[in-house]
Scaffold this motif. Structure first.
Motif, PDB file in Angstrom:
ATOM      1  N   ARG A 195      41.347  13.108  24.236  1.00  0.00           N
ATOM      2  CA  ARG A 195      40.230  13.765  24.892  1.00  0.00           C
ATOM      3  C   ARG A 195      38.934  13.445  24.160  1.00  0.00           C
ATOM      4  NH1 ARG A 195      38.962  18.703  23.882  1.00  0.00           N
ATOM      5  NH2 ARG A 195      37.325  19.439  25.257  1.00  0.00           N
ATOM      6  N   LEU A 230      37.899   9.914  24.993  1.00  0.00           N
ATOM      7  CA  LEU A 230      37.352   9.762  26.345  1.00  0.00           C
ATOM      8  C   LEU A 230      35.954  10.360  26.440  1.00  0.00           C
ATOM      9  CD1 LEU A 230      40.495  10.513  28.535  1.00  0.00           C
ATOM     10  CD2 LEU A 230      39.497   8.307  27.929  1.00  0.00           C
ATOM     11  N   TYR A 272      35.161   7.722  29.907  1.00  0.00           N
ATOM     12  CA  TYR A 272      36.457   7.836  30.579  1.00  0.00           C
ATOM     13  C   TYR A 272      37.016   6.478  30.980  1.00  0.00           C
ATOM     14  CZ  TYR A 272      35.622  12.804  30.546  1.00  0.00           C
ATOM     15  OH  TYR A 272      35.408  14.077  30.127  1.00  0.00           O
ATOM     16  N   LEU A 310      40.355   5.253  29.606  1.00  0.00           N
ATOM     17  CA  LEU A 310      41.646   5.837  29.962  1.00  0.00           C
ATOM     18  C   LEU A 310      42.734   4.783  30.199  1.00  0.00           C
ATOM     19  CD1 LEU A 310      43.089   8.574  30.547  1.00  0.00           C
ATOM     20  CD2 LEU A 310      42.670   8.095  32.959  1.00  0.00           C
ATOM     21  N   PRO A 311      42.423   3.732  30.982  1.00  0.00           N
ATOM     22  CA  PRO A 311      43.465   2.703  31.162  1.00  0.00           C
ATOM     23  C   PRO A 311      43.883   2.057  29.835  1.00  0.00           C
ATOM     24  CG  PRO A 311      41.739   2.437  32.807  1.00  0.00           C
ATOM     25  CD  PRO A 311      41.247   3.456  31.825  1.00  0.00           C
ATOM     26  N   LEU A 336      46.394   4.210  28.339  1.00  0.00           N
ATOM     27  CA  LEU A 336      47.670   4.082  29.050  1.00  0.00           C
ATOM     28  C   LEU A 336      48.381   2.797  28.633  1.00  0.00           C
ATOM     29  CD1 LEU A 336      46.505   5.262  32.570  1.00  0.00           C
ATOM     30  CD2 LEU A 336      48.288   6.345  31.183  1.00  0.00           C
ATOM     31  N   PRO A 366      40.979  -2.647  30.132  1.00  0.00           N
ATOM     32  CA  PRO A 366      40.666  -3.228  31.432  1.00  0.00           C
ATOM     33  C   PRO A 366      39.347  -3.990  31.344  1.00  0.00           C
ATOM     34  CG  PRO A 366      40.216  -0.893  31.439  1.00  0.00           C
ATOM     35  CD  PRO A 366      40.876  -1.192  30.138  1.00  0.00           C
ATOM     36  N   ARG A 381      46.331  -9.002  41.409  1.00  0.00           N
ATOM     37  CA  ARG A 381      45.139  -8.400  40.805  1.00  0.00           C
ATOM     38  C   ARG A 381      43.929  -9.296  40.986  1.00  0.00           C
ATOM     39  NH1 ARG A 381      47.566  -5.983  36.032  1.00  0.00           N
ATOM     40  NH2 ARG A 381      47.149  -7.893  34.901  1.00  0.00           N
ATOM     41  N   VAL A 407      50.862   5.735  38.479  1.00  0.00           N
ATOM     42  CA  VAL A 407      49.899   5.448  37.420  1.00  0.00           C
ATOM     43  C   VAL A 407      49.177   4.138  37.730  1.00  0.00           C
ATOM     44  CG1 VAL A 407      49.639   5.003  34.965  1.00  0.00           C
ATOM     45  CG2 VAL A 407      51.286   6.716  35.761  1.00  0.00           C
ATOM     46  N   VAL A 422      45.173   3.546  38.283  1.00  0.00           N
ATOM     47  CA  VAL A 422      44.353   2.626  37.504  1.00  0.00           C
ATOM     48  C   VAL A 422      43.701   1.593  38.424  1.00  0.00           C
ATOM     49  CG1 VAL A 422      44.431   0.820  35.749  1.00  0.00           C
ATOM     50  CG2 VAL A 422      45.687   2.954  35.401  1.00  0.00           C
ATOM     51  N   LEU A 479      40.739   3.056  40.007  1.00  0.00           N
ATOM     52  CA  LEU A 479      39.606   3.137  39.080  1.00  0.00           C
ATOM     53  C   LEU A 479      38.961   1.767  38.902  1.00  0.00           C
ATOM     54  CD1 LEU A 479      40.978   5.463  36.246  1.00  0.00           C
ATOM     55  CD2 LEU A 479      39.334   6.014  38.043  1.00  0.00           C
ATOM     56  N   GLU A 480      39.804   0.746  38.718  1.00  0.00           N
ATOM     57  CA  GLU A 480      39.265  -0.607  38.516  1.00  0.00           C
ATOM     58  C   GLU A 480      38.432  -1.047  39.708  1.00  0.00           C
ATOM     59  OE1 GLU A 480      42.882  -2.468  35.832  1.00  0.00           O
ATOM     60  OE2 GLU A 480      42.273  -3.511  37.650  1.00  0.00           O
ATOM     61  N   GLU A 509      34.803   0.085  39.808  1.00  0.00           N
ATOM     62  CA  GLU A 509      33.933  -0.404  38.740  1.00  0.00           C
ATOM     63  C   GLU A 509      32.662  -1.003  39.348  1.00  0.00           C
ATOM     64  OE1 GLU A 509      34.001   0.251  35.123  1.00  0.00           O
ATOM     65  OE2 GLU A 509      36.085  -0.139  35.659  1.00  0.00           O
ATOM     66  N   PHE A 552      47.604  10.728  39.593  1.00  0.00           N
ATOM     67  CA  PHE A 552      48.064  11.210  38.288  1.00  0.00           C
ATOM     68  C   PHE A 552      48.741  12.571  38.426  1.00  0.00           C
ATOM     69  CE2 PHE A 552      44.772   8.398  36.092  1.00  0.00           C
ATOM     70  CZ  PHE A 552      45.725   7.591  35.511  1.00  0.00           C
ATOM     71  N   GLU A 593      46.140  12.900  32.072  1.00  0.00           N
ATOM     72  CA  GLU A 593      45.256  11.954  32.752  1.00  0.00           C
ATOM     73  C   GLU A 593      44.608  12.620  33.967  1.00  0.00           C
ATOM     74  OE1 GLU A 593      48.107  11.112  31.409  1.00  0.00           O
ATOM     75  OE2 GLU A 593      47.547   9.487  30.032  1.00  0.00           O
ATOM     76  N   ALA A 611      41.871  14.650  32.733  1.00  0.00           N
ATOM     77  CA  ALA A 611      40.768  13.799  32.298  1.00  0.00           C
ATOM     78  C   ALA A 611      39.968  13.327  33.500  1.00  0.00           C
ATOM     79  CB  ALA A 611      41.305  12.598  31.511  1.00  0.00           C
ATOM     80  N   MET A 612      40.663  13.029  34.586  1.00  0.00           N
ATOM     81  CA  MET A 612      39.962  12.590  35.791  1.00  0.00           C
ATOM     82  C   MET A 612      39.092  13.708  36.358  1.00  0.00           C
ATOM     83  SD  MET A 612      40.394   9.413  36.522  1.00  0.00           S
ATOM     84  CE  MET A 612      40.127   9.206  34.787  1.00  0.00           C
ATOM     85  N   ALA A 614      36.096  13.758  34.277  1.00  0.00           N
ATOM     86  CA  ALA A 614      35.241  12.615  34.587  1.00  0.00           C
ATOM     87  C   ALA A 614      34.469  12.877  35.872  1.00  0.00           C
ATOM     88  CB  ALA A 614      36.079  11.351  34.720  1.00  0.00           C
TER      89      ALA A 614
END
Lengths: 676, 846
Positions: free
Chosen positions: A464, A467, A472, A475-476, A479, A667, B620, B638, B642, B645-646, B649, B667, B676, B679-680, B683
């Motif tokens: 935490r 992050l 944030y 985070l990846p 992971l 990432p 990807r 998961v 991710v 999220l990517e 960007e 999540f 997670e 955390a999201m 965020a």
């Protein structure tokens, strides 16, 4: 970056590859084992052949990450000489080619194919008539062909390969100069690198004969060994006499070492200044007495979207090839613990001063002439002294900061399992102080690996903090670190998602990882981390220097420390007998164990057939799959000095450190501030 | 021809007897062709076969041999019919032979076929442009061709794998050239093909970059020929003048007026090189050899002939016979030239005397003693140059005799020559019909010869020669097996059915194992996959499967397995090979063929994890939508999160918010990832908060994209301390981190009063050392020094030094009575001014 001319001595002409070229006459010093300069010649010639296969002037469009490796092989002038008119980086955006011929040079990756397709389509739409040539490194793949076909430009492009494999970086070090290999193999599960590494090692075998024995540890090492054996071309059937074995160290067998702060001179330069493809960027004053750069300068390849010249990010900094060939001072310094570098520099300064004063003693014309003869050499040494003094002056204050010392203390305590909980608090403090995120993550991984995991509550708090402090977007990364078991939450669930970290305490005991050694006259490989011996180095010693795993070598006298030579009693290296004696320790480390004997038959002799040298030392090749650090290289060089009759050739997929390793696991969008 | 007629019987002298040429009849032809001029002929080099088609521009009476449908006939050099290829494509423009002895046939529509000697072919095209405008002519060399299109453009094909045609430079021709030729790429300096076009009175040379006018004025040229080594060029003007120049047009070598001899009033039908130094001109009833100095030799022919240039001579066929014409090699000449007194000749003579038990033998040997080794070498070489085994043997005998008088002589050459001659004599036998010379054999390699024999289905001979020369027999065996399969089918069609699969497979495998065992090579090198492919191609699936099981290399099994739709096996084999590109090959193939659901199901099998990993890496980069579907189908929450999220960007805030929401949802569906999910949520709250901050600042300030810490810092910097405190509360920022953040932020805007107030607001949870250190590191020494007094007394002296306050440091020491420390400071102080000051304080201490 394709650099100005550097100071490598001219390698032997590749056309006359003979036994003499390959084997240096010196028989039993710690010096280089095989003359690996031929690989540079081979790679260079292949590049020239590729360029010449396209007739006339050409525009070269180059993948950015290939510029570094190519810069180790050749200079821009060579490219110009072979018809390269302009160079661009391979990046998305329109291409502004002035010549009919366009030559793309890149690795066979999907993203590059997309860029190339886009550029060709755009140029075709503009009715520009170009001939497109694509050289894929190290080989053309059906994947690339498929993508070019799907994009509808396959027919427009002539595709060929440019087989760029091992590049000799030092006379005992071969590198494939790949980035992110660890991530590809162990995180993405993309084993392309293993296949290409096998090809490169087979090429190596074609020059020197089959490795009589392949020894290794780790699942990826096992795969690599299998490929080397199965992909062996039938013509290659003679067992090498110069080499005694290949030891494959799979990076996943030792994740702790690269995460620690390297404490050798070269290691610290890499940590603080950053060494990329053997080049560092330094203040020009460090090199001020250097001979002026070639007047043409370095035509930097430019982004294809902009005008053909871009200014480097930091116009003040200058690139310098950091190599021991031609820089004897660096040769002496690079593997020393930084604590003793200052002394060594002092001694060197005094010696040089005395040498300069030698001119006053010159009485006769003959003596004067002798002095003048030495002058050139002295000036070179003076230059080297200036560079290394400046570098160590730059590094020294960085090693005095509270943050640096705190992080070292945390590392040392964790390695000794001393108050792990307190170390986690100290890491939290570092986060509060906004220490670089790479450093924080490195320490956190070391904490988890050395303690078998981190209590879930403490871990979540740390995560935490990270992050919130660094964003944030990390985070990846967290992971990814978790999925690699670099970070493990305790207690382990009944069915763990990922394998638990290996039992560090037991490994530490079996392999005697903690070992005090004087820094000025090391008695053990642990000098590179001031008291901690890398697992990877110990694994190598389990094969080549079994006694040293059990106990440090006798106290080295000063003469040995000073020059590494002149030591009267060096033990004779024992023959290779696999992992014998350390089976228990190996069981503690995850991954398969490899020990295969390669047998030849009476086929055609290898390209270079050396006469069987009975009294000569054999060479052990160590290959790091997934990269190695400068400290690991230093430990192997130290091993070479300890015994006679065995020399080492180090090969790696690339050179890494903890920060580049962590960054590669993030990432693409993650933000990282430079460490120093 | 009598077996023992002396070699010189076929010799003719030139240049006043200083040079000899010999014309040897190799075969009397087996074919029943009365007039070769009725055909268009292409002859392969190195004693290779001829391809004939009827010349439709000539009117001939249809006799019994005539055929109504166009067809290509392939004959060996001895006139043995090898194959008939029916032709139903567009008009043939040109035929030629590749280095591997395959026939290239190019038609006017711009497509070309490459036939092997069994009549199997593959077809390629010169591209759509060539198809539109048509092809009017072409030149074919051993490893490529150059075609001339209807609009006089030149297209080059490199290699025979169906490469893309390259357009050569524009020749600026407005009419077809009088004649033209090419210099193959391996014989030019640039290593790129060069085309020579006879245009008006000059020659244009064209490569892929430019067209150069050689500015000649002696044309127009009716014929031109490039020598086998590419160094010289023979030009024949329409007036009948033969002119030889270097191929770079820098030197003129010789000239000869072909009209000099009255009979040759018309231009010759062929102009070909005899080796690299003489030219052969043919008319209907005569062949004329023109030497390098313009000397000539006439050879009458009773019927029209056809000549093929060789690297060491020229092969001439007519309806009756096949001749080989060449300059007599040096070694032969030194042995056999009438009156030769060379050591080789004397040695040959000595052996003769020896056989007749004449004492002269010994005398002769004595005479040439110093040159004996060279004489032996010459006899060995001369043996290689003779076609008659009788003379070969006699020459080798002479060499053996001479050898006996030498103490140290390496017999390798002798042994090799003996072996080679055995091979050559076997292949020259008229039923095989490859009249290859020793020079051609060494030029093309033994392997090449074996391949040629194999291509003629001469498996037995090829195997025998392989074994004899200790070469791997695999290529021969492979070809044999393929031929066997095809033939088994042909036979089977007539009889009850196919020859039993098991039996055939067994036959092939046992043959391979037998030969391989003999060669000690093990099973390596055998490629069952290619044989299996052959079986599959002719529809014998079962046999193909059986054969494929014997293939040791996984990589080679894959393409066929894919054809056979054995998807799972193909994928497994590809993974086993370790070659990721092969896995991609299979994956992309399957992705195209299967529906997405089946494809995902196959890939996600646990044993195929390598495949799914590679699919992810690929997707990807290119197909993120597919990846999304894949993760969704596989319940990879998961990964889905991710990915989401990517994807957001660098996108707009609203998009990022929705992406974070998606990720949070994924999540939260996974019990192991509640952290997670939380955390999201954080965020998300942060983004909303930052948006509001930006709105409040009327878009003047940027907040979006900053971390919690950075947002706090930005608030301090922008004078929004309350907001920062709210962040501290809402995100439960620990005190320590809050204090560092505020310390850094206030220092960055030099708000020292604010900092002071902050420091006094309560007891610092991080102590005051960080204040000193941070301020000092930013160069605010004075401000930093103010906090030293609040730090640990033991460290104060050093901290003052860090702020550059030496005097304060010294006083601190004095206060604590720490003389040692003060002396230490004295020792390291930077200048004498400070030094004096320290000394003074030092002196006040007792």
């Amino acid at each position: 970056m394709l650099s100005q001319g550097h100071t490598h001595p001219p390698p032997p002409p590749g056309s006359s590859i003979s036994g003499d070229d390959i084997h240096k006459s010196e028989s039993d010093s710690g010096g280089p084992a095989l003359n690996i300069g031929v690989f540079k010649e081979i790679a260079k010639r292949a590049l020239v052949d590729a360029l010449n296969s396209v007739n006339g002037a050409k525009t070269l469009v180059l993948e950015r990450s290939l510029a570094g490796p190519l810069g180790l092989l050749t200079e821009v002038s060579l490219l110009k000489h072979h018809g390269v008119d302009k160079m661009f980086w391979l990046e998305s955006g329109p291409l502004n080619a002035s010549t009919t011929n366009v030559v793309y040079l890149c690795r066979p990756q999907v993203k590059y194919m997309m860029i190339i397709s886009e550029q060709i389509k755009r140029l075709t739409a503009e009715h520009a008539t170009h001939t497109y040539n694509l050289f894929l490194v190290p080989r053309r793949t059906t994947l690339c062909e498929r993508i070019l076909k799907e994009e509808g430009v396959f027919g427009e492009v002539n595709i060929a390969s440019y087989k760029l494999e091992f590049i000799p970086v030092e006379d005992d070090l071969l590198s494939l100069e790949w980035e992110d290999t660890f991530r590809e193999i162990f995180l993405d599960g993309d084993e392309t690198a293993i296949y290409y590494a096998a090809q490169a090692l087979i090429t190596f075998q074609q020059a020197y004969g089959l490795f009589p024995r392949i020894i290794g540890k780790g699942d990826a090492a096992k795969k690599l060994a299998n490929l080397i054996i199965h992909l062996r071309p039938p013509r290659l059937a003679t067992v090498s006499v110069a080499l005694d074995s290949l030891i494959i160290i799979d990076r996943s067998t030792d994740m702790i070492t690269p995460l620690l702060t390297q404490l050798t001179y070269q290691g610290l330069i890499d940590e603080f200044i950053g060494i990329r493809n053997s080049h560092i960027e330094v203040d020009p004053s460090y090199l001020s007495n250097a001979p002026p750069a070639p007047p043409t300068g370095t035509p930097t390849p430019s982004t294809s979207t902009s005008a053909p010249v871009i200014t480097p990010a930091n116009p003040k900094k200058k690139k310098h090839l950091l190599t021991a060939s031609g820089d004897t001072l660096f040769n002496a310094l690079r593997d020393l613990n930084f604590a003793v570098v200052g002394n060594r520099l002092n001694r060197e300064a005094k010696r040089l001063d005395a040498e300069y004063k030698g001119r006053h003693q010159a009485q006769t014309v003959a003596q004067l002439r002798e002095f003048v003869g030495k002058l050139g050499g002295l000036q070179n040494e003076h230059q080297a002294l200036r560079l290394h003094t400046s570098l160590s002056e730059q590094i020294h204050p960085l090693t005095r900061t509270e943050q640096f010392n705190k992080s070292l203390e945390i590392q040392q305590n964790l390695l000794a399992s001393y108050e792990p909980a307190a170390q986690l608090n100290a890491i939290e403090d570092l986060i509060a102080q906004q220490a670089p995120v790479q450093l924080v993550l490195r320490l956190m991984c070391v904490a988890s690996l050395t303690s078998g995991g981190i209590k879930v509550k403490v871990l979540e708090n740390l995560k935490r903090e990270i992050l919130q402090t660094y964003g944030y977007s990390h985070l990846p990364t967290l992971l990814n670190l978790t999925s690699l078991s670099l970070i493990t939450a305790l207690p382990l669930p009944k069915i763990p998602l990922y394998p638990p970290p290996p039992p560090f305490a037991a490994i530490r005991k079996h392999l005697r990882l903690l070992s005090d050694t004087p820094e000025n006259a090391p008695t053990d490989v642990s000098f590179v981390y001031s008291g901690y011996a890398p697992i990877s180095s110990r694994l190598i010693q389990c094969v080549t220097q079994k006694g040293a795993v059990l106990a440090s070598v006798g106290p080295a006298d000063d003469a040995a420390a000073a020059g590494g030579a002149g030591r009267a009693e060096r033990t004779v290296a024992h023959p290779i007998s696999g992992w014998k004696g350390f089976e228990d320790a190996l069981k503690l480390i995850p991954g398969e164990t490899v020990d295969v004997i390669q047998k030849g038959d009476e086929g055609e002799s290898p390209l270079v057939a050396p006469p069987p040298p009975r009294d000569r030392a054999t060479t052990t090749m160590v290959f790091f799959l997934g990269g190695c650090t400068y400290t690991e290289i230093a430990t192997i060089r130290w091993m070479a000095k300890q015994t006679k009759g065995r020399r080492y050739l180090i090969a790696t997929t690339g050179i890494i450190n903890g920060s580049t390793l962590i960054e590669s696991l993030a990432p693409k969008g993650a933000k990282f501030e430079p460490v120093a | 021809m009598a077996m023992t007629s002396h070699p010189t019987a076929s010799w003719d002298a030139m240049q006043d007897g200083s040079v000899f040429y010999r014309k040897v009849e190799i075969y009397s032809m087996q074919w029943q062709l009365s007039d070769l001029s009725n055909f268009i002929i292409a002859g392969a080099r190195y004693g290779g076969p001829f391809a004939l088609i009827r010349n439709t521009s000539k009117i001939v009476a249809l006799d019994r041999m005539a055929f109504t449908k166009p067809q290509i006939q392939l004959f060996s050099s001895s006139g043995d019919l090898i194959q008939i290829i029916p032709w139903d494509q567009g008009k043939i423009i040109r035929m030629g032979w590749t280095f591997d002895e395959e026939l290239v046939v190019l038609n006017e529509e711009g497509s070309y076929r490459i036939y092997d000697l069994q009549g199997d072919h593959r077809q390629y095209s010169l591209g759509s442009e060539a198809q539109e405008v048509g092809v009017i002519d072409a030149r074919i060399h051993e490893s490529g061709l150059v075609a001339m299109t209807g609009n006089l453009g030149l297209l080059e094909i490199k290699g025979w794998e169906g490469g893309k045609p390259l357009t050569l430079a524009n020749s600026t021709l407005n009419a077809p050239p009088h004649c033209w030729s090419i210099i193959p790429p391996d014989q030019t300096i640039s290593r790129h093909v060069e085309v020579l076009l006879a245009h008006e009175s000059t020659i244009l040379s064209v490569d892929n970059l430019e067209c150069i006018d050689q500015r000649l004025s002696r044309g127009p040229f009716a014929k031109l020929a490039v020598s086998p080594n590419g160094k010289s060029l023979a030009l024949l003007t329409k007036a009948g003048l033969l002119w030889v120049v270097s191929s770079d047009f820098q030197r003129s070598y010789s000239e000869y007026d072909t009209t000099r001899e009255g009979a040759n009033s018309e231009l010759p039908s062929q102009l070909v090189w005899c080796g690299n130094d003489a030219l052969l001109l043919t008319w209907n009833s005569v062949a004329l050899l023109v030497g390098p100095y313009g000397d000539t030799l006439r050879y009458p022919y009773s019927s029209p002939s056809f000549a093929v240039s060789e690297i060491d001579g020229v092969r001439i066929v007519s309806s009756e016979r096949c001749d080989f014409l060449q300059k007599v090699p040096d070694s032969s000449e030194s042995v056999f030239r009438p009156g030769s007194a060379s050591p080789a000749a004397i040695l040959f003579d000595a052996r003769d005397h020896f056989d007749r038990k004449s004492a002269k033998a010994d005398e002769s040997i004595r005479e040439i003693r110093p040159e004996l080794a060279a004489a032996v070498d010459a006899c060995i070489d001369a043996a290689g140059q003779e076609i008659e085994p009788y003379w070969q043997r006699r020459l080798l005998n002479a060499a053996a005799f001479g050898r006996a008088f030498l103490d140290l002589y390496n017999p390798t050459d002798f042994v090799n020559m003996g072996q080679t001659l055995k091979v050559l004599n076997a292949t020259r036998y008229y039923e095989v019909g490859i009249p290859i010379t020793y020079a051609q054999y060494t030029h093309t390699s033994p392997r090449h010869l074996i391949n040629r024999l194999t291509a003629r289905n001469r498996h037995h001979l090829a195997l025998r020669i392989s074994a004899f020369l200790r070469l791997k027999p695999d290529p021969v065996l492979k070809h044999w097996a393929c031929a066997k399969i095809v033939r088994a089918r042909a036979e089977g069609e007539g009889a009850a059915g196919d020859v039993d699969d098991d039996a055939l497979c067994q036959l092939i495998v046992s043959k391979f194992e037998a030969v391989d065992g003999k060669e000690k090579g093990g099973v390596e090198g055998v490629s069952y996959a290619e044989i299996a492919k052959k079986a599959w191609d002719i529809g014998r699936t079962n046999l193909a499967t059986k054969l494929l099981d014997h293939e040791p290399r996984a990589a080679d099994q894959v393409p066929l397995l894919l054809n056979m739709q054995q998807d799972r096996v193909a994928l497994t084999k590809a993974i086993d090979s370790g070659d990721t590109d092969l896995v991609y090959h299979v994956l992309l193939h399957l992705k195209r063929r299967l529906n997405l659901g089946d494809f995902f199901r196959l890939v996600s099998e646990p044993s195929l994890v390598t495949a799914s990993n590679l699919l992810k890496v690929y997707a990807r980069e290119t197909e993120r939508e597919m990846l999304k579907d894949y993760y969704y189908m596989e319940d990879k929450r998961v990964d889905s999160a991710v990915l989401s999220l990517e994807d957001s960007e660098d996108k707009e805030v609203t998009e990022r918010i929705s992406a974070i929401k998606t990720a949070a949802k994924f999540f939260s569906e996974d019990a192991d990832h509640s952290f997670e999910a939380k955390a999201m949520d954080e965020a998300l709250r942060l983004l909303v908060f930052q948006q509001q901050l930006e709105k409040d600042s009327d878009g003047q300030k940027k907040y979006v994209g900053l971390s919690v810490n950075e947002t706090m810092a930005a608030c301090f910097v922008n004078g929004l301390a309350k907001k920062a405190d709210r962040i501290k509360a809402d995100w439960r920022v620990p005190d320590k981190r809050y204090w560092y953040t505020k310390l850094y932020a206030l220092t960055s805007i030099r708000d020292f009063d604010g900092l002071d107030a902050f420091a006094r607001s309560k007891r610092s949870p991080i102590g005051y050392e960080p204040f000193v250190n941070h301020l000092a590191s930013k160069g605010f020494n004075k401000q930093a020094a103010a906090y030293v007094s609040r730090c640990d007394p033991a460290k104060r002296a050093d901290m003052f030094v860090a702020c550059g306050e030496w005097r304060s440091a010294a006083l601190e020491c004095k206060e604590r009575g720490d003389r040692d420390k003060l002396e230490e400071l004295r020792a390291i102080c930077p200048n004498s001014l400070i030094g004096r000051e320290l000394d003074q304080i030092l002196s006040t201490m007792n």
